[in-house]
Design a protein around this motif. Sequence first.
Motif, mmCIF file in Angstrom:
data_model
loop_
_atom_site.group_PDB
_atom_site.id
_atom_site.type_symbol
_atom_site.label_atom_id
_atom_site.label_comp_id
_atom_site.label_asym_id
_atom_site.label_seq_id
_atom_site.Cartn_x
_atom_site.Cartn_y
_atom_site.Cartn_z
ATOM 1 N N ASP A 243 87.860 -12.402 0.431
ATOM 2 C CA ASP A 243 88.108 -13.985 -0.036
ATOM 3 C C ASP A 243 87.481 -14.770 0.368
ATOM 4 O OD1 ASP A 243 90.349 -16.017 0.409
ATOM 5 O OD2 ASP A 243 92.020 -14.611 0.596
ATOM 6 N N VAL A 244 87.050 -15.818 0.152
ATOM 7 C CA VAL A 244 86.590 -16.630 0.957
ATOM 8 C C VAL A 244 87.795 -17.853 0.908
ATOM 9 C CG1 VAL A 244 84.459 -15.901 0.585
ATOM 10 C CG2 VAL A 244 85.353 -17.939 -1.628
ATOM 11 N N GLU B 110 94.943 -5.746 -0.298
ATOM 12 C CA GLU B 110 94.372 -4.324 -0.254
ATOM 13 C C GLU B 110 93.883 -4.695 0.877
ATOM 14 O OE1 GLU B 110 91.896 -3.754 -3.672
ATOM 15 O OE2 GLU B 110 93.626 -3.785 -5.239
ATOM 16 N N ASP B 111 92.805 -3.213 1.405
ATOM 17 C CA ASP B 111 91.596 -4.025 2.366
ATOM 18 C C ASP B 111 91.228 -4.885 1.869
ATOM 19 O OD1 ASP B 111 92.580 -1.853 4.078
ATOM 20 O OD2 ASP B 111 91.124 -0.577 3.616
ATOM 21 N N HIS B 112 90.305 -6.148 2.556
ATOM 22 C CA HIS B 112 89.061 -7.054 2.266
ATOM 23 C C HIS B 112 89.004 -7.563 3.911
ATOM 24 C CE1 HIS B 112 93.145 -9.061 2.813
ATOM 25 N NE2 HIS B 112 92.837 -10.076 3.347
ATOM 26 N N LEU B 113 87.915 -8.711 3.188
ATOM 27 C CA LEU B 113 87.457 -9.139 4.297
ATOM 28 C C LEU B 113 87.787 -10.726 4.053
ATOM 29 C CD1 LEU B 113 83.743 -7.559 5.006
ATOM 30 C CD2 LEU B 113 85.494 -7.920 5.987
ATOM 31 N N ARG B 114 87.565 -11.879 5.266
ATOM 32 C CA ARG B 114 88.497 -12.428 5.222
ATOM 33 C C ARG B 114 87.041 -14.055 5.780
ATOM 34 N NH1 ARG B 114 94.070 -15.356 3.580
ATOM 35 N NH2 ARG B 114 93.516 -17.327 2.611
ATOM 36 N N ARG C 279 85.511 -21.494 -5.636
ATOM 37 C CA ARG C 279 84.578 -21.616 -4.728
ATOM 38 C C ARG C 279 84.060 -19.890 -4.464
ATOM 39 N NH1 ARG C 279 89.766 -22.590 -0.520
ATOM 40 N NH2 ARG C 279 90.655 -21.892 -2.438
ATOM 41 N N SER C 280 84.512 -19.375 -5.229
ATOM 42 C CA SER C 280 84.129 -18.043 -5.075
ATOM 43 C C SER C 280 82.503 -17.905 -5.627
ATOM 44 C CB SER C 280 84.972 -16.674 -5.392
ATOM 45 O OG SER C 280 85.610 -16.920 -6.576
ATOM 46 N N GLY D 187 90.035 -15.610 -9.639
ATOM 47 C CA GLY D 187 90.458 -15.946 -8.726
ATOM 48 C C GLY D 187 92.696 -15.124 -8.604
ATOM 49 N N ILE D 188 92.510 -16.017 -7.130
ATOM 50 C CA ILE D 188 93.933 -14.750 -6.601
ATOM 51 C C ILE D 188 95.121 -15.221 -8.039
ATOM 52 C CG2 ILE D 188 94.524 -16.670 -5.184
ATOM 53 C CD1 ILE D 188 94.831 -12.965 -3.883
#
Lengths: 77, 374
Positions: free
Chosen positions: B292-293, B304-308, B335-336, B359-360
């Motif tokens: 997630d940026v 869910e499991d994610h990095l930000r 942006r992603s 996106g989200i």
Amino acid sequence: MKVSVLTFGEVADIVNASSFDLKDVEDTDTLKQLLEDKFPRLKETRYAVAVDKKIVNQNVTLEDASIVALLPPFSGG
Amino acid sequence: MQAQDYERYNRQMILPQFGEEGQHKLLQAKVLVVGAGGLGCPVLQYLTAAGVGEIGIIDDDIISLSNLHRQVLYTTDDLNKYKTEVAADKLKRLNPSVTFHVFTERLTNSNAIDIISRFDIVADGTDNFAARYIINDACVLLQKPFVNAAISRFEGQVAVFNLLTPSGPSVNYRDLFPAPPTHALNCEEAGVLGVLPGIIGSLQANEVIKVITGIGQPLINRLLTFNALNNSFYQLDIILNEEGRKLIPANIAAFLDMDYEVLCSSSSHPEIDITVDELKELQQKEKVTILDVREMNEVPTIEEDHLRIPLRLLKNKPPAVTANTIVAVCHMGIRSAEAVKILKEIYGSAKKIYNLKGGILSWQKYLYKKQQHA
């Protein structure tokens, strides 16, 4: 000879001012070039140019006390 | 006109410039409101209250908590529901005599001609350039007037475009901005003061009413700008721009062939985009790291499991990823897509790197639909 510049939206962010004066700028192309040299991000931005409240599509000669407005499109709703 | 209409619309009908004639024109009018967001809410509310005969509402979005500070037609109880459905339901209660046409879809060049043809005038309150150029080009081809409004942070713009006048159609959006910018911030990225779309949307509704009833001086061949911080209004004359006119498709066939999403590079990156369905399939097959940026304060959070790691930090802080596949996510997929470029520079071909299209927002819609079918 001195002209006033008004900036809107993202253009104001890039040049970091919403209004300022410039001396001895003979036309709108020169004005754009001057600002784009100083603020390179401006080159990547599209914006309309107005002189004395009239949008101009071509290079226009500026006179003393001309007011130049630089307006980017907004996309938000 | 029915007896109760005289009472309901009394305060505008007693205006000498407006009168029974003005009311009659409104009752006969068909208006399409594109986007039921910050601008769309006040436009819809005022047009419904004023007694426009038929109103079309087109939007494919659902109501998020971060919409509520400015999209004042919706309440906390409406979260995760389609904007079009909630809006139509509330507006019917405001004025039961208005006929609503609900289109829960995105306006694209495939559906624009069919939908816009059914209306007399369009109010553009969309949140992206692709839709703005689609509306402009379709309205020019169909000879329909439209009222354009747009906002950013503390500023707004309003203009009436392509209205038939004795000297021909008035200027359109491409006379002012011939081609879309490669990138401009939308509300999600730039932020917006909640009251701003209320002001600009009210100005937009006012222009729609003036055009329909023929009163006053609508913003024809003119652009109005407003700055909420210093209360300055600024009006400019717009003239025909040959360069812009050349970019309008010559006919409907050419319009249907245009790729507005790519043109506006807003949300389409075919080489790297994957849909939420494709992400789910991918997760069945292999280990996928979701990155997630968005900025740390942006909502909603991915469950869910994610990095930000916010995009602006990504270059200096490459993520420690063990999975061979990374899917970058932001609010709308813009942006992603930038993040994917950076990640490809870091990892080269060592990892497969994708962008979550839409996106989200797309993810939320996917979950909402799944929940409804469950």
